[in-house]
Every structure is written in structure tokens, then in C-alpha cells.
Design a protein around this motif. Structure first.
Motif, short mmCIF file in Angstrom:
data_model
loop_
_atom_site.label_atom_id
_atom_site.label_comp_id
_atom_site.label_asym_id
_atom_site.label_seq_id
_atom_site.Cartn_x
_atom_site.Cartn_y
_atom_site.Cartn_z
N ILE A 181 0.95 -1.23 0.04
CA ILE A 181 -0.09 -0.08 0.05
C ILE A 181 0.89 1.28 -0.17
O ILE A 181 1.69 1.37 1.09
N GLY A 182 0.86 2.31 -1.07
CA GLY A 182 1.36 3.18 -0.97
C GLY A 182 0.28 4.38 -0.51
O GLY A 182 -0.67 4.49 -0.49
N ILE A 183 1.26 5.23 0.27
CA ILE A 183 0.46 6.30 0.82
C ILE A 183 1.37 7.80 0.68
O ILE A 183 2.45 7.91 1.07
N ALA A 184 0.65 8.83 0.08
CA ALA A 184 1.37 9.93 -0.35
C ALA A 184 0.44 10.87 0.49
O ALA A 184 -0.57 11.42 0.05
N PRO A 185 0.75 11.30 1.79
CA PRO A 185 -0.17 12.03 2.64
C PRO A 185 0.02 13.57 2.71
O PRO A 185 -0.56 14.28 3.33
N PHE A 186 0.88 14.12 1.73
CA PHE A 186 1.03 15.66 1.70
C PHE A 186 0.58 16.07 0.42
O PHE A 186 0.64 15.50 -0.76
N ALA A 187 0.71 17.42 0.27
CA ALA A 187 0.20 17.92 -1.08
C ALA A 187 0.86 19.52 -0.93
O ALA A 187 1.49 19.98 0.42
N ALA A 188 0.58 20.34 -1.84
CA ALA A 188 1.37 21.42 -1.97
C ALA A 188 0.62 22.47 -1.01
O ALA A 188 1.48 23.69 -0.84
N HIS A 189 -0.45 22.46 -0.80
CA HIS A 189 -1.23 23.42 -0.05
C HIS A 189 -2.01 22.75 0.90
O HIS A 189 -2.53 21.71 0.91
N PRO A 190 -2.01 23.54 2.30
CA PRO A 190 -2.57 22.73 3.20
C PRO A 190 -4.17 22.27 3.23
O PRO A 190 -4.53 21.54 3.77
N GLY A 191 -4.51 23.31 2.43
CA GLY A 191 -6.26 22.73 2.25
C GLY A 191 -6.39 21.55 1.49
O GLY A 191 -7.58 20.95 1.48
#
Length: 340
Positions: A181-191
Motif C-alpha cells: 500500500i502506497g500512501i502520499a499524505p502530503f500536498a502543495a497546499h494545506p487545504g
């Protein structure tokens, strides 16, 4: 034999939008004989296209050699030497518009993407919102190529054979009976980021019976990943140390990917990996869903009716910081278990 047509494509950023070009390129090559394609994009995105042996990449240096108007003219001269017959601008920013002008003055046929700004504005309006799905980004790309005379039907897309595992992953001791299972828990913006305390519950549960690979970039994200890797025995942070090309090969071999509305979801979808997308201030109606995917978990719009607030999740209205808490960890876990 028909004369070879040389198509040049502009798409400089962002990674997710660049990655969305991959399935469209597959169809371009499969459905058009005697086609030569040159893609103008940033050097760091080159591994995304390594499956295309015939693709020519040209990587501008916008911080140096190709900075400013003079730099763009220098880039235009270099691009023109490759003798393109058609220009597809699927970026449509200031730089690409200037390059388009140069090519038009050389009587080379040019078409640009319609980003649907007016429709997007209605969909993201805080009060007078029109909740109507917009044209998916992949089809906006297709429309540009079609207007340039290239046959293209992404409904006939076929996935290639998945790449083998990178050598860097073979160093990891992984039980054979566990799903990946891959998890990418981040993004460029907090929203667009699912609350980390809730994501920890997802990670902690799934790693009990499966191997969980965490993906991130930069020291802040790496620090959080290492916290979870130390806390849970089956959480694997090794992707942080892998070259980008190796990360892509690892992603291709996952059983499922959990992603925010971010590039990792698109990268996984390009290999046919089931992608579960957690949507915050954005929404799949904006047209940026991962290719061939419909596994969406959405903010409760009855409680947070201003969603989507913007196309890229930059806008966080007052009182909306906890909007993604309306997606429960149990919902995420249940959808993952359905897919594996």
C-alpha cells in the motif's frame, strides 16, 4: 509511406499536470503512424516519460539560459531547429504564449489548451456556485491534439507492461504474503492535506497486515514519515532515499495508492494502480481526477458548501481548516480494503 509529422508539446509544470500527459501520449503513438513527438518540459520530469523510447525531450533552463524574453527567444531558436510541423501548447502560461507567438510568426501551426477559466470560476465561486463537472484535463489535452489533426481516442488506451522493481527496493525485507500500500499524505497546499493525526490512524491500522510505503519530499515531510516508520514495524520510508526514477518503478508495483489531490495519484494511475483520492478544498468536478479512477472520498459539502474553493486548493475560507475531518479514517481504510 505518409510523410512523418513532427508534433512539439509544451508542458513545463506542475508535476501532476505533466504526469497526466502520459496516457494521452500512449494513445498518440498507438493511433498515429509516422509521428515524431518532442516534449518541452523541465528536466526533473524526464523519468515520467522513460517508457517512450522515441520521445525527444527538450528541457529549458528558465532560471538561466532561457530566462526572460531574450532567453525565450533563444529557446525558440533551439526548438525551431528540430523543425516541428505542429505546436501543442497544453500549458498556456506566459512563457508558452510568448513561444507560441514566435512560432506563429514562422507560419507554424499552433493550438493551445482551453483551460475553461469561466466554468472553473463558476464552480469555485463561494456563494453562486454551479456544481457541474468540467471537462477532464486528459480530454482537454486530447482536444488540442485533435485540432492539430491527430487521431486520438483515450477510451482505447492500453497500459504497458509494468516495469520491474528497482534495485533499491530489493534491499528492503518484505514478507511475501503482504499487500503493498502506497500512501502520499502530503500536498502543495494545506487545504488539500488530510489531517496527520487521522492519517496516522489509517497508517497504523493498514500496516498491521500489509506493507505501507510512504512517499514525500523535503525535510519536513521526511521528518513526519520517519516518525511513523519508527512507530510502526511495517511502515517503509525507503522511497525517500530513492531516485525519482526508482520511486516510479516502485509505485507501478503497488497494490493500491492513497493520495491527496496531488501528483502521486496521477503517477500511480498511469500504471493502472487503484488510486484512492482524498479531496479537501478541491473537487473531482474540476477535472483533475487521476486517469481512469473514480475512488473519491470527499469533504461533506452540506457542512462546507464553499468547496471547491479554488482549482488548486490554495484558498482556505475561514472556518474550513477542519473540513477534511468529515472524511473518517474508517472510510479510508474500508475503501482500501475493498481495492486489495
Amino acid at each position: 509511406m505518409a510523410k512523418q509529422k513532427h508534433l512539439m508539446i509544451f508542458r513545463f509544470s506542475a508535476m501532476g499536470d505533466v504526469a497526466m500527459l502520459v496516457p494521452v501520449l500512449r494513445c498518440l503513438y498507438a493511433q498515429n503512424q509516422n509521428i515524431q513527438i518532442t516534449l518541452v518540459t523541465r528536466d526533473r520530469f524526464a523519468p515520467i516519460f522513460k517508457e517512450f523510447s522515441e520521445l525527444q525531450l527538450m528541457t529549458p533552463d528558465f532560471a538561466g539560459t532561457h530566462k526572460g524574453i531574450k532567453g525565450l527567444y533563444r529557446l525558440y531558436k533551439a526548438l525551431k531547429q528540430t523543425k516541428p510541423h505542429r505546436i501543442a501548447d497544453i500549458h498556456h502560461n506566459l512563457r508558452s504564449r510568448i513561444l507560441r507567438l514566435f512560432f506563429r510568426l514562422s507560419f507554424i501551426r499552433v493550438k493551445a489548451i482551453d483551460k475553461g477559466y469561466a466554468e472553473r470560476k463558476r464552480l469555485t465561486h463561494p456563494t453562486k456556485k454551479t456544481m457541474k463537472p468540467l471537462t477532464p484535463q486528459h480530454y482537454r489535452y486530447v482536444e488540442v491534439f485533435s485540432r492539430l489533426g491527430f487521431a486520438l481516442d483515450v477510451d482505447k488506451h492500453e497500459f504497458p507492461i509494468k516495469p520491474g522493481l528497482p534495485k533499491s527496493s530489493l534491499e528492503i525485507d518484505l514478507p511475501a504474503d503482504r499487500k503493498w500500500i502506497g500512501i502520499a499524505p502530503f500536498a502543495a497546499h494545506p487545504g488539500k492535506v488530510y489531517p496527520l493525526d487521522l492519517m496516522q490512524k489509517v497508517v497504523g491500522y493498514l500496516q498491521q497486515e500489509h506493507s505501507v510505503f510512504l512517499f514525500g519530499h523535503g525535510p519536513k515531510e521526511a521528518a513526519q514519515i520517519h516518525v511513523w516508520a519508527k512507530a510502526y514495524p511495517h511502515v517503509i520510508p525507503n522511497a525517500l532515499e530513492m531516485p525519482f526514477s526508482d520511486q516510479l518503478d516502485l509505485i507501478a508495483n503497488l497494490d493500491v495508492m492513497i493520495s491527496m489531490d496531488s501528483a502521486n495519484g496521477h503517477l500511480a494511475a498511469n500504471f493502472g494502480v487503484p488510486v484512492i483520492t482524498l479531496w479537501g478544498m478541491t473537487h473531482p468536478f474540476l477535472g483533475f481526477s487521476a486517469f481512469g479512477q473514480n475512488n473519491h472520498l470527499l469533504v461533506d459539502r452540506e457542512k462546507f458548501p464553499k468547496v471547491p474553493t479554488s482549482a488548486y486548493g490554495k484558498t482556505m475560507p475561514k472556518g474550513y481548516r477542519d473540513a477534511m475531518r468529515t472524511i473518517s479514517p474508517e472510510e479510508v481504510i474500508e475503501m482500501v480494503l475493498e481495492k486489495i
